[in-house]
Design an enzyme around this catalytic site. Structure first.
Site, PDB file in Angstrom:
ATOM      1  N   HIS A  43       1.070  -0.908   0.257  1.00  0.00           N
ATOM      2  CA  HIS A  43      -0.115   0.064   0.043  1.00  0.00           C
ATOM      3  C   HIS A  43       0.694   0.924   0.274  1.00  0.00           C
ATOM      4  O   HIS A  43       1.238   1.753   0.921  1.00  0.00           O
ATOM      5  CB  HIS A  43      -0.583   0.055   1.088  1.00  0.00           C
ATOM      6  CG  HIS A  43      -1.996   0.766   1.211  1.00  0.00           C
ATOM      7  ND1 HIS A  43      -3.063   0.488   1.602  1.00  0.00           N
ATOM      8  CD2 HIS A  43      -2.354   2.516   0.373  1.00  0.00           C
ATOM      9  CE1 HIS A  43      -4.200   1.686   1.702  1.00  0.00           C
ATOM     10  NE2 HIS A  43      -2.961   3.021   1.051  1.00  0.00           N
ATOM     11  N   GLU A  70      -2.630  -1.727  -3.210  1.00  0.00           N
ATOM     12  CA  GLU A  70      -3.657  -0.719  -2.588  1.00  0.00           C
ATOM     13  C   GLU A  70      -3.264   0.368  -2.778  1.00  0.00           C
ATOM     14  O   GLU A  70      -1.841   0.294  -2.833  1.00  0.00           O
ATOM     15  CB  GLU A  70      -4.581  -1.234  -1.253  1.00  0.00           C
ATOM     16  CG  GLU A  70      -4.368  -2.476  -1.041  1.00  0.00           C
ATOM     17  CD  GLU A  70      -4.578  -2.900   0.373  1.00  0.00           C
ATOM     18  OE1 GLU A  70      -4.352  -4.059   0.968  1.00  0.00           O
ATOM     19  OE2 GLU A  70      -4.213  -2.602   1.685  1.00  0.00           O
ATOM     20  N   HIS A 190      -7.790  -6.145   7.748  1.00  0.00           N
ATOM     21  CA  HIS A 190      -7.688  -5.216   8.080  1.00  0.00           C
ATOM     22  C   HIS A 190      -8.448  -5.569  10.141  1.00  0.00           C
ATOM     23  O   HIS A 190      -8.822  -6.312   9.474  1.00  0.00           O
ATOM     24  CB  HIS A 190      -8.404  -4.216   8.027  1.00  0.00           C
ATOM     25  CG  HIS A 190      -8.443  -2.872   8.935  1.00  0.00           C
ATOM     26  ND1 HIS A 190      -7.666  -2.536   9.469  1.00  0.00           N
ATOM     27  CD2 HIS A 190      -7.333  -1.821   7.920  1.00  0.00           C
ATOM     28  CE1 HIS A 190      -6.996  -1.623   9.821  1.00  0.00           C
ATOM     29  NE2 HIS A 190      -6.647  -1.026   8.893  1.00  0.00           N
TER      30      HIS A 190
END
Length: 238
Positions: A43, A70, A190
């Site tokens: 990310h 991401e 997450h």
């Protein structure tokens, strides 16, 4: 069968805290895959506080599973994802300075924007996944804008799981059922950990992929990366 994608952001965070190149994100990618990970997630953020732009190019030649990138779909992000030919782009609605992702897209309110972004990615043969809260309406919106998959934002599940697992997982089961009926693939991520992962997979066995970073890297400090990846794989494999 659910695949495990290891998010290596925390490796880069540790490296950046001291400067230099130790620990190596390239080595992390090589070893995660060697030890059984079926994908690598990164990310890259605008402030480069963990994964840096050059890391993306350094990592890509060593990926033989899948590379999932991401991020908020800014022009720079899209150019990067398309340039390195990522296997999957996971679109998250993060603000530039946000510490970590903490909510999913409103796929209704941002439908026009997401439709345009997904069109660009699909033209470059990149699979698209939209980060969403466990809401039937948001899942249906993801289908309308042309996404290939959703990624269920699982922090609410992880927070409630110790007190009431059934209540914690219920909205995710409903959202996943909707996605399955609509022909959308299902990812999840997450705050998933060795404590809560197996229960989620038992209840939603048709999840395509889980993306796990913080907890997995933290566990590896005590158990070692090889053993840790094996433990996570044991949670998701029948």
């Amino acid at each position: 069968m659910t695949r495990l994608s290891v998010n290596i952001n925390k490796i880069a965070t540790l490296r950046n805290s001291r400067g230099g190149s130790v620990p190596s994100v390239v080595e992390a990618v090589i070893n995660c895959q060697k030890f059984g990970a079926e994908g690598i997630t990164i990310h890259p953020r605008p402030d480069e506080r963990h994964i840096r732009r050059h890391d993306v190019y350094d990592i890509k030649p060593h990926i033989y599973t899948e590379l999932n990138i991401e991020g908020y779909p800014s022009k720079d992000f899209l150019n990067l994802v398309i340039d390195v030919k990522a296997d999957q782009a996971t679109l998250v609605p993060d603000k530039p300075g946000q510490l970590t992702s903490d909510h999913g897209w409103n796929t209704v309110e941002h439908a026009d924007f997401l439709t345009d972004v997904i069109k660009q990615l699909k033209q470059n043969r990149i699979r698209t996944s939209i980060f969403v809260d466990p809401s039937v309406e948001m899942v249906e919106g993801a289908k309308r804008v042309g996404a290939d998959r959703i990624e269920l934002y699982t922090e609410p599940y992880a927070s409630l799981y110790p007190k009431d697992p059934e209540k914690a997982v219920a909205p995710f089961v409903e959202a996943a059922k909707t996605a399955q009926k609509l022909g959308l693939g299902i990812n999840a991520g997450h705050d998933l950990s060795l404590k809560n992962l197996k229960y989620l997979i038992d209840r939603i066995p048709y999840i395509d992929e889980v993306s796990i970073g913080h907890a997995l890297i933290a566990d590896a400090l005590y158990m070692g990366l090889r053993n840790t990846i094996k433990e996570y794989l044991d949670c998701i494999k029948p």
